[in-house]
Design a protein around this motif. Sequence first.
Motif, PDB file in Angstrom:
ATOM      1  N   VAL A   2     -61.014  11.253  11.017  1.00 51.57           N
ATOM      2  CA  VAL A   2     -59.558  10.495  11.473  1.00 51.57           C
ATOM      3  C   VAL A   2     -59.516  10.007  12.462  1.00 51.57           C
ATOM      4  O   VAL A   2     -59.382  10.426  13.217  1.00 51.57           O
ATOM      5  N   GLN A   3     -59.695   8.008  12.388  1.00 51.42           N
ATOM      6  CA  GLN A   3     -60.136   8.155  14.239  1.00 51.42           C
ATOM      7  C   GLN A   3     -59.098   6.593  13.568  1.00 51.42           C
ATOM      8  O   GLN A   3     -59.372   5.757  12.993  1.00 51.42           O
ATOM      9  N   LEU A   4     -57.688   6.031  13.922  1.00 50.44           N
ATOM     10  CA  LEU A   4     -57.168   5.458  14.950  1.00 50.44           C
ATOM     11  C   LEU A   4     -57.235   4.258  15.505  1.00 50.44           C
ATOM     12  O   LEU A   4     -56.711   5.602  16.981  1.00 50.44           O
ATOM     13  N   VAL A   5     -58.115   2.985  15.597  1.00 50.40           N
ATOM     14  CA  VAL A   5     -57.997   2.602  17.018  1.00 50.40           C
ATOM     15  C   VAL A   5     -57.468   1.037  16.719  1.00 50.40           C
ATOM     16  O   VAL A   5     -57.726   0.330  16.059  1.00 50.40           O
ATOM     17  N   GLU A   6     -56.421   1.617  17.756  1.00 46.76           N
ATOM     18  CA  GLU A   6     -55.003  -0.229  17.211  1.00 46.76           C
ATOM     19  C   GLU A   6     -55.547  -0.887  18.656  1.00 46.76           C
ATOM     20  O   GLU A   6     -56.407  -0.652  20.004  1.00 46.76           O
ATOM     21  N   SER A   7     -55.192  -2.362  18.934  1.00 43.24           N
ATOM     22  CA  SER A   7     -55.717  -3.754  19.737  1.00 43.24           C
ATOM     23  C   SER A   7     -54.798  -4.394  19.419  1.00 43.24           C
ATOM     24  O   SER A   7     -53.946  -4.876  18.276  1.00 43.24           O
ATOM     25  N   GLY A   8     -54.658  -5.664  20.283  1.00 44.59           N
ATOM     26  CA  GLY A   8     -53.657  -6.805  19.879  1.00 44.59           C
ATOM     27  C   GLY A   8     -52.382  -7.353  21.050  1.00 44.59           C
ATOM     28  O   GLY A   8     -52.313  -7.502  20.809  1.00 44.59           O
ATOM     29  N   GLY A   9     -52.115  -5.715  21.407  1.00 48.35           N
ATOM     30  CA  GLY A   9     -51.227  -6.168  22.532  1.00 48.35           C
ATOM     31  C   GLY A   9     -51.679  -6.497  23.406  1.00 48.35           C
ATOM     32  O   GLY A   9     -52.576  -7.279  23.664  1.00 48.35           O
ATOM     33  N   GLY A  10     -50.476  -7.026  24.038  1.00 48.20           N
ATOM     34  CA  GLY A  10     -50.298  -7.362  25.010  1.00 48.20           C
ATOM     35  C   GLY A  10     -49.175  -8.203  25.971  1.00 48.20           C
ATOM     36  O   GLY A  10     -47.800  -7.417  25.668  1.00 48.20           O
ATOM     37  N   LEU A  11     -48.939  -8.949  27.475  1.00 48.58           N
ATOM     38  CA  LEU A  11     -47.889  -9.204  28.048  1.00 48.58           C
ATOM     39  C   LEU A  11     -47.177 -11.009  27.526  1.00 48.58           C
ATOM     40  O   LEU A  11     -48.121 -11.503  27.341  1.00 48.58           O
ATOM     41  N   VAL A  12     -46.702 -11.227  26.536  1.00 50.21           N
ATOM     42  CA  VAL A  12     -45.753 -11.797  26.247  1.00 50.21           C
ATOM     43  C   VAL A  12     -44.639 -12.668  26.894  1.00 50.21           C
ATOM     44  O   VAL A  12     -43.836 -11.773  26.656  1.00 50.21           O
ATOM     45  N   GLN A  13     -44.422 -14.038  26.506  1.00 47.90           N
ATOM     46  CA  GLN A  13     -42.138 -13.834  26.319  1.00 47.90           C
ATOM     47  C   GLN A  13     -42.412 -14.504  25.300  1.00 47.90           C
ATOM     48  O   GLN A  13     -42.486 -14.168  24.209  1.00 47.90           O
ATOM     49  N   PRO A  14     -40.593 -14.207  25.388  1.00 47.94           N
ATOM     50  CA  PRO A  14     -39.648 -14.523  24.202  1.00 47.94           C
ATOM     51  C   PRO A  14     -39.773 -15.491  23.335  1.00 47.94           C
ATOM     52  O   PRO A  14     -40.761 -16.716  24.031  1.00 47.94           O
ATOM     53  N   GLY A  15     -40.471 -15.507  21.974  1.00 42.66           N
ATOM     54  CA  GLY A  15     -40.505 -16.060  21.082  1.00 42.66           C
ATOM     55  C   GLY A  15     -42.127 -16.790  20.785  1.00 42.66           C
ATOM     56  O   GLY A  15     -42.285 -16.935  19.808  1.00 42.66           O
ATOM     57  N   ASP A  16     -42.647 -15.680  21.729  1.00 43.74           N
ATOM     58  CA  ASP A  16     -44.658 -15.561  21.709  1.00 43.74           C
ATOM     59  C   ASP A  16     -44.777 -15.008  20.187  1.00 43.74           C
ATOM     60  O   ASP A  16     -43.151 -14.267  19.803  1.00 43.74           O
ATOM     61  N   SER A  17     -45.874 -14.573  19.991  1.00 42.94           N
ATOM     62  CA  SER A  17     -46.316 -13.962  18.608  1.00 42.94           C
ATOM     63  C   SER A  17     -47.370 -13.307  19.381  1.00 42.94           C
ATOM     64  O   SER A  17     -47.915 -13.207  19.807  1.00 42.94           O
ATOM     65  N   LEU A  18     -47.714 -12.486  18.350  1.00 45.18           N
ATOM     66  CA  LEU A  18     -48.691 -11.636  18.958  1.00 45.18           C
ATOM     67  C   LEU A  18     -49.149 -10.587  17.490  1.00 45.18           C
ATOM     68  O   LEU A  18     -48.906 -10.163  16.520  1.00 45.18           O
ATOM     69  N   ARG A  19     -50.499 -10.598  17.215  1.00 40.42           N
ATOM     70  CA  ARG A  19     -51.359 -10.116  15.938  1.00 40.42           C
ATOM     71  C   ARG A  19     -51.475  -8.518  16.006  1.00 40.42           C
ATOM     72  O   ARG A  19     -53.022  -8.266  16.984  1.00 40.42           O
ATOM     73  N   LEU A  20     -50.661  -7.381  16.189  1.00 39.11           N
ATOM     74  CA  LEU A  20     -51.897  -6.188  16.107  1.00 39.11           C
ATOM     75  C   LEU A  20     -52.339  -5.651  14.918  1.00 39.11           C
ATOM     76  O   LEU A  20     -52.384  -5.608  13.866  1.00 39.11           O
ATOM     77  N   SER A  21     -54.007  -5.022  15.531  1.00 35.09           N
ATOM     78  CA  SER A  21     -54.855  -3.907  13.776  1.00 35.09           C
ATOM     79  C   SER A  21     -54.938  -3.204  14.683  1.00 35.09           C
ATOM     80  O   SER A  21     -54.930  -2.661  15.373  1.00 35.09           O
ATOM     81  N   CYS A  22     -55.632  -2.501  13.341  1.00 35.51           N
ATOM     82  CA  CYS A  22     -55.750  -0.942  13.242  1.00 35.51           C
ATOM     83  C   CYS A  22     -56.314  -0.499  12.607  1.00 35.51           C
ATOM     84  O   CYS A  22     -56.602  -0.913  11.517  1.00 35.51           O
ATOM     85  N   ALA A  23     -57.874  -0.372  12.702  1.00 31.51           N
ATOM     86  CA  ALA A  23     -58.884   0.122  12.142  1.00 31.51           C
ATOM     87  C   ALA A  23     -58.697   1.730  12.871  1.00 31.51           C
ATOM     88  O   ALA A  23     -58.872   2.776  13.084  1.00 31.51           O
ATOM     89  N   ALA A  24     -59.333   1.802  10.859  1.00 26.69           N
ATOM     90  CA  ALA A  24     -59.514   3.062  10.585  1.00 26.69           C
ATOM     91  C   ALA A  24     -61.241   3.829   9.750  1.00 26.69           C
ATOM     92  O   ALA A  24     -61.375   2.987  10.054  1.00 26.69           O
ATOM     93  N   SER A  25     -61.157   5.365  10.385  1.00 29.01           N
ATOM     94  CA  SER A  25     -62.927   5.476  10.008  1.00 29.01           C
ATOM     95  C   SER A  25     -62.257   7.030   9.848  1.00 29.01           C
ATOM     96  O   SER A  25     -61.479   7.358  10.262  1.00 29.01           O
ATOM     97  N   GLY A  26     -63.590   7.388   9.356  1.00 31.64           N
ATOM     98  CA  GLY A  26     -63.314   8.879   8.110  1.00 31.64           C
ATOM     99  C   GLY A  26     -62.837   9.670   7.137  1.00 31.64           C
ATOM    100  O   GLY A  26     -61.627  10.409   7.301  1.00 31.64           O
ATOM    101  N   LEU A  27     -62.123   7.812   6.971  1.00 29.43           N
ATOM    102  CA  LEU A  27     -61.008   8.805   5.433  1.00 29.43           C
ATOM    103  C   LEU A  27     -61.205   6.613   4.303  1.00 29.43           C
ATOM    104  O   LEU A  27     -62.346   6.473   4.798  1.00 29.43           O
ATOM    105  N   THR A  28     -61.372   7.607   3.554  1.00 27.59           N
ATOM    106  CA  THR A  28     -60.958   5.939   2.460  1.00 27.59           C
ATOM    107  C   THR A  28     -59.323   5.638   2.093  1.00 27.59           C
ATOM    108  O   THR A  28     -58.575   6.046   2.064  1.00 27.59           O
ATOM    109  N   PHE A  29     -59.483   4.299   2.682  1.00 26.58           N
ATOM    110  CA  PHE A  29     -58.464   3.490   3.128  1.00 26.58           C
ATOM    111  C   PHE A  29     -57.536   3.573   2.084  1.00 26.58           C
ATOM    112  O   PHE A  29     -56.278   3.780   2.457  1.00 26.58           O
TER     113      PHE A  29
END
Length: 130
Positions: A2-29
């Motif tokens: 099972v592998q979980l790969v995350e992405s979407g982080g970063g440096l932002v200012q207060p009040g801003d938005s981010l969308r984190l993603s987690c892609a999975a493999s090796g399992l029936t999600f």
Amino acid sequence: QVQLVESGGGLVQPGDSLRLSCAASGLTFSSYNTAWFRQAPGKEREFVSAISWSGGSTSYLDSVKGRFTISRDNAKNAVYLQMNSLKPEDTAVYYCATKRRDPSVPFYSGITLASRYDSWGQGTQVTVSS
């Protein structure tokens, strides 16, 4: 396996938005419940949000309720965390984690406990600073 790969982080200012993603493999999600945890320097790992295998049930840490939204797309083997109105106290490394669903156990039972999860992603850094 099972592998979980995350992405979407970063440096932002207060009040801003981010969308984190987690892609999975090796399992029936669709057979897994999924959660997001976070860990700030010098602090313990903290539960943030969780979503059931079908996406029909969700749970949130009180301090992020109304600001964060968890979702999943089983066809893409992915789970997401939309983070709006970010605050400096949201700064942490964010991890996704999975556990196999058990029809005999209610979704909300033990979902905040890191020890109940089987697989973890590598983490993605979120920094909220002015």
